[in-house]
Design a protein around this motif. Sequence first.
Motif, short mmCIF file in Angstrom:
data_model
loop_
_atom_site.label_atom_id
_atom_site.label_comp_id
_atom_site.label_asym_id
_atom_site.label_seq_id
_atom_site.Cartn_x
_atom_site.Cartn_y
_atom_site.Cartn_z
N PHE A 191 0.85 -1.21 0.00
CA PHE A 191 0.00 0.00 0.00
C PHE A 191 0.88 1.25 0.00
CE2 PHE A 191 -2.86 -3.27 1.45
CZ PHE A 191 -4.09 -2.90 0.95
N GLN A 192 1.71 1.35 -1.01
CA GLN A 192 2.66 2.46 -1.07
C GLN A 192 1.96 3.81 -1.24
OE1 GLN A 192 5.97 2.18 -0.50
NE2 GLN A 192 5.47 0.06 0.00
N THR A 193 0.97 3.89 -2.10
CA THR A 193 0.26 5.15 -2.32
C THR A 193 -0.48 5.56 -1.05
OG1 THR A 193 -0.07 4.54 -4.64
CG2 THR A 193 -1.39 6.36 -3.79
N PHE A 194 -1.17 4.61 -0.44
CA PHE A 194 -1.92 4.86 0.78
C PHE A 194 -1.00 5.28 1.92
CE2 PHE A 194 -3.83 3.30 4.77
CZ PHE A 194 -5.01 4.02 4.77
N SER A 195 0.11 4.54 2.11
CA SER A 195 1.02 4.85 3.21
C SER A 195 1.65 6.23 3.02
CB SER A 195 2.11 3.79 3.32
OG SER A 195 2.92 3.74 2.16
N GLY A 196 1.89 6.60 1.78
CA GLY A 196 2.42 7.94 1.51
C GLY A 196 1.47 9.02 1.96
N LYS A 197 0.16 8.82 1.72
CA LYS A 197 -0.84 9.79 2.15
C LYS A 197 -0.91 9.86 3.68
CE LYS A 197 -2.70 11.43 -1.67
NZ LYS A 197 -2.79 12.88 -1.97
N VAL A 198 -0.85 8.69 4.32
CA VAL A 198 -0.91 8.65 5.78
C VAL A 198 0.26 9.43 6.37
CG1 VAL A 198 -0.77 7.18 7.82
CG2 VAL A 198 -2.17 6.47 5.88
N LYS A 199 1.46 9.18 5.87
CA LYS A 199 2.66 9.87 6.37
C LYS A 199 2.55 11.38 6.15
CE LYS A 199 5.80 5.98 5.66
NZ LYS A 199 6.95 5.45 4.86
N LEU A 200 1.97 11.77 5.03
CA LEU A 200 1.80 13.19 4.73
C LEU A 200 0.91 13.87 5.76
CD1 LEU A 200 2.13 15.63 2.78
CD2 LEU A 200 0.11 14.77 1.57
N PHE A 201 -0.18 13.18 6.14
CA PHE A 201 -1.13 13.78 7.07
C PHE A 201 -0.67 13.69 8.52
CE2 PHE A 201 -4.52 12.60 3.75
CZ PHE A 201 -4.38 13.83 3.12
#
Length: 259
Positions: free
Chosen positions: A84-94
């Motif tokens: 879930f690279q795209t999802f994890s990137g969003k989580v880290k951003l927020f």
Amino acid sequence: MPKLRNLANRTKELELFLKMAGGQHDCSIMLVEGKSGMGKTSLLNRFRQQCPETVAYVPFDCKGVDSIASFLSEVVVDLGRERFQTFSGKVKLFVQGGVDFSENDIAARDAINIAINSSIDLATQQYRLAELQQAFFQDLASFDSRLVVTLDTYQEASESLRDWIESKWLRAVSRQLHNVATVIAGQDIPDPNNSVWGDDCEHIPLTPIIEVKAWCDFCSDLPDSALPEEAIKAIALGCKGHPANVHQMLSVAIKSWSA
């Protein structure tokens, strides 16, 4: 893996699930409805045991863990955070300097929860959730294998989770996630006549089982069972075919008979 036990008269439901899990059925959503004791959880357990090894299976119980964040984290952790690279990137951003999403499973759950439910205004929360779900669906759609996600005890889900499941998740399964099948079971389920995804769902109402042969077949797989057909018939009819009650009475009768 434990020995597979017969399910009294649930063969058609199992066959339908296997077709749906393998992508060999027109529908990708199954709604299993039934009162307490009708065998919903037992049926889902059988689905899990019989699900082909090539299909990833993620079980979720709405009892006790009923938030959107819990559902997202359950799927991500079960299938592997690395997928879930795209999802994890969003989580880290927020999260920004909060819990490390990549550290461990508990950290992943905490990070998702913080990303969605942090102390920010409602509009920002809604924006974050929309961004996270888009990334989540994008990662799921990129899987090279079939997926099955089940939700049990749906009547215990929070209002926010139910709204999200019925407006976002089932819509995505029907229109976007062509490699995903989902099963929802509960005393209360989403409306199978939903105008958006209703044509892509199978509604399975579980009712009492009064067929004597079905219970005889069930007993044939129980250890030390030597009950005569008349005794099985009396129990099935006496319990009005209620699966949980019939099973309990059969177990007691078998112990008494073999003692």
